[in-house]
Scaffold this active site. Structure first.
Site, PDB file in Angstrom:
ATOM      1  N   THR A 115       0.840  -1.193   0.000  1.00  0.00           N
ATOM      2  CA  THR A 115       0.000   0.000   0.000  1.00  0.00           C
ATOM      3  C   THR A 115       0.875   1.241   0.000  1.00  0.00           C
ATOM      4  O   THR A 115       2.035   1.215   0.423  1.00  0.00           O
ATOM      5  CB  THR A 115      -0.894   0.070   1.249  1.00  0.00           C
ATOM      6  OG1 THR A 115      -0.094   0.389   2.397  1.00  0.00           O
ATOM      7  CG2 THR A 115      -1.640  -1.228   1.490  1.00  0.00           C
ATOM      8  N   ASP A 116       0.327   2.340  -0.480  1.00  0.00           N
ATOM      9  CA  ASP A 116       0.958   3.624  -0.231  1.00  0.00           C
ATOM     10  C   ASP A 116       0.785   3.937   1.259  1.00  0.00           C
ATOM     11  O   ASP A 116       0.094   3.207   1.986  1.00  0.00           O
ATOM     12  CB  ASP A 116       0.334   4.709  -1.106  1.00  0.00           C
ATOM     13  CG  ASP A 116       1.294   5.864  -1.386  1.00  0.00           C
ATOM     14  OD1 ASP A 116       2.269   6.031  -0.628  1.00  0.00           O
ATOM     15  OD2 ASP A 116       1.059   6.617  -2.352  1.00  0.00           O
ATOM     16  N   ALA A 117       1.385   4.998   1.729  1.00  0.00           N
ATOM     17  CA  ALA A 117       1.386   5.316   3.161  1.00  0.00           C
ATOM     18  C   ALA A 117      -0.035   5.386   3.709  1.00  0.00           C
ATOM     19  O   ALA A 117      -0.907   6.050   3.146  1.00  0.00           O
ATOM     20  CB  ALA A 117       2.110   6.635   3.392  1.00  0.00           C
TER      21      ALA A 117
END
Length: 574
Positions: free
Chosen positions: A291-293
């Site tokens: 995932t992105d942040a």
């Protein structure tokens, strides 16, 4: 559900490596499996985003993290941290950095080569190749294994500033050309992992998924004819990781699942339709999805954190980027497994993919051999003369003269000795990216070394004075936009120092005027009145010297702009 095949691309593990994966997986407790799903963010700038007073060793022992990223720090600081993590980790930790422009993404003193926008402007794949090569050399010296780059987004919307300088082009073909070159450079000398981002693709709208749900509004046909080509290219070439963006793709999501209504649309990080059905099954991506942040609003605005932490893994993501609170997020994930949100098959598949990358890098062997820790001598590669020459070449090839419609260039000390310098900067308190405080002094020093007399303008006033006096006192005006920012605004535009500031280019017909941007490429939108406009892409001393060389005619402009620079304004071209 698409299960990983460790013998197939991009893993292609041998039997010994597969045996280690399966043996290790079989010995892990449920808690250890859950820990492998997480990337933790370690701070080297004194901040604490994890709400914990635990030592690094305690974090490893209690939460069994599978991956680490870090923020801040000199090369010595970073290497010491990463060696500490590997010393105390039962299973080697995957370490990632954001090295989109060279080694400067790995540590404060790493070498910048060129941003994606600069690579495109240079019109030479060697610049992108060198950016990747230096990224791998300098980050690996620290103990980094994964590059959370390149960005393979397509910058279709000129208003988008979150990927403005990180996008390699405005169409699939250009993005493929330069990202392939970057990855070739990154893989040239090191066994490392590339993670491209941000699936299903940013750059079609102007907003930033750090602050709001990102939306790629393309139709199924248009997405297939653009972003799909980019992802298919990199999957075929064997990219190991993809970062899912907090970006929705509504038309495609509804195409896959016609029962979805607008209220059901989720970012890719939480969408089974996009991660499992489209990416892993239809596009046959056999690697790892991270995932992105997870503190970004594109994710947090979807539902309660207690729900989306495990849902990200259930949807098909394999690793979760960053804790908010270590204990809380760990338990959210663990409870999601115990409650059946994450099935045992899905959990084991995710962990198998994670361990597979560790095996591909032979981290387990290096741990056994005692070669996992990086020696201080490895740091000598950072900032070496060869890399600085690459930086110099990239600046020479990339700096772009967008327009010079009044034929005002070159500006020389013989004809324009008295320079009025205007520095346009933004101020973000505690920003992730901040402008270098030495830039103004470096520019003045460089100009004065050429024989110019430089007066720095005070932009805090509206007072302009008599125009005839201005023409007597000033031979040429140089305006420098040093606008740097990240995730505090949806768009970064020029903000003048005060209302109707005297720094707004009212003087373009009074004296020869040159405007140069040191970062974002679309400032013409806010300064269409200037007649000589340059994109320089960075503020390091090498770039400043090259910029002054070109302004003064010592060196010719070689960079080529894309059409986004005109911001769809006819007056920008005048």
């Amino acid at each position: 559900m698409a299960l990983v095949d460790l013998k197939a691309k991009p893993y292609q593990l041998n039997q010994e490596q597969i045996d280690w994966v399966e043996h290790t997986l079989g010995k892990l407790t449920d808690e250890e499996k859950i820990g492998q799903l997480f990337f933790n963010l370690f701070m080297l700038n004194g901040k604490d985003y994890n709400n914990t007073q635990l030592t690094n060793q305690d974090i490893l022992n209690k939460y069994h993290i599978g991956g680490a990223r870090y923020e801040g720090g000199t090369k010595e600081d970073v290497q010491n941290l990463l060696n500490e993590l590997q010393t105390h980790s039962k299973i080697p930790v995957l370490v990632a950095a954001n090295c989109d422009s060279g080694g400067n993404g790995a540590c404060k003193d790493g070498t910048y080569i060129a941003s994606a926008a600069q690579c495109e402007a240079a019109q030479d794949t060697r610049v992108a190749y060198n950016a990747g090569l230096v990224a791998a050399r300098e980050s690996s010296a620290l103990g980094v294994h994964i590059n959370f780059d390149p960005c393979v987004d397509i910058l279709q919307n000129w208003r988008n500033t979150i990927v403005n300088t990180r996008a390699y082009g405005t169409n699939a073909e250009t993005v493929i050309k330069y990202t392939n070159a970057y990855i070739d450079g990154f893989n040239a000398e090191r066994d490392m992992i590339t993670c491209i981002k941000h699936f299903p693709g940013d750059g079609t709208e102007e907003r930033d998924q750090h602050l709001v749900l990102g939306v790629n509004e393309l139709s199924v046909e248009d997405w297939n004819n653009s972003f799909r080509k980019v992802y298919e290219n990199h999957i075929e070439r064997g990219v190991q990781m993809m970062m899912a963006g907090h970006i929705a793709l509504p038309e495609y999501q509804k195409h896959i699942n016609p029962s979805l209504e607008d209220k059901d649309i989720l970012p890719a990080t939480l969408s089974k339709e996009l991660i499992t059905d489209l990416l892993k099954e239809e596009l046959n991506f056999n690697g790892l999805v991270v995932t992105d942040a997870s503190h970004m609003l594109g994710m947090t605005a979807a539902m309660r954190r207690e729900d989306y932490v495990p849902l990200a893994i259930a949807a098909g993501c394999d690793m979760f980027l960053f804790f908010n609170d270590l204990e809380e997020d760990f338990n959210f994930m663990l409870n999601g497994y115990k409650n059946g949100v994450i099935t045992e098959e899905r959990l084991n598949d995710a962990v198998r993919r994670i361990l597979g990358l560790k095996a591909q890098l032979n981290l387990h062997k290096r741990q056994q051999e005692g070669t996992l820790l990086m020696p201080e001598s490895a740091l000598q590669v950072i900032g070496q003369p060869e890399h600085l020459e690459m930086q110099k070449e990239a600046a020479d090839l990339g700096i772009t003269l967008v327009k010079n419609t009044l034929d005002e260039l070159p500006i020389t000390p013989e004809k324009h000795k008295r320079i009025r310098l205007y520095m346009i900067e933004n101020s973000e308190k505690d920003g992730i990216y901040q402008s270098d405080s030495t830039v103004t002094a470096n520019i003045i020093k460089e100009l004065e070394s050429r024989g110019f007399e430089v007066t720095l303008n005070d932009g805090s006033t509206r007072v302009k004075g008599k125009t005839l006096d201005y023409r007597k006192e000033v031979d040429a005006a140089i305006v420098i936009a040093n606008i740097v920012g990240y995730a505090a605004q949806n768009n970064y535009r020029i903000q003048w120092s005060t209302a109707m500031s005297n720094e707004i280019p009212w003087f373009v017909y009074e004296v020869p005027t040159v405007f140069a941007s040191l970062n974002f490429t679309t400032h013409l939108h806010d300064a269409t009145m200037v007649k000589a406009y340059i994109n320089a892409y960075h503020s390091n001393p090498t770039t400043i010297k090259a910029l002054v060389d070109k302004i003064t005619g010592v060196s010719e402009f070689k960079g080529v702009p894309n059409d986004n620079v005109w911001t769809e304004k006819w007056q920008a071209k005048l």
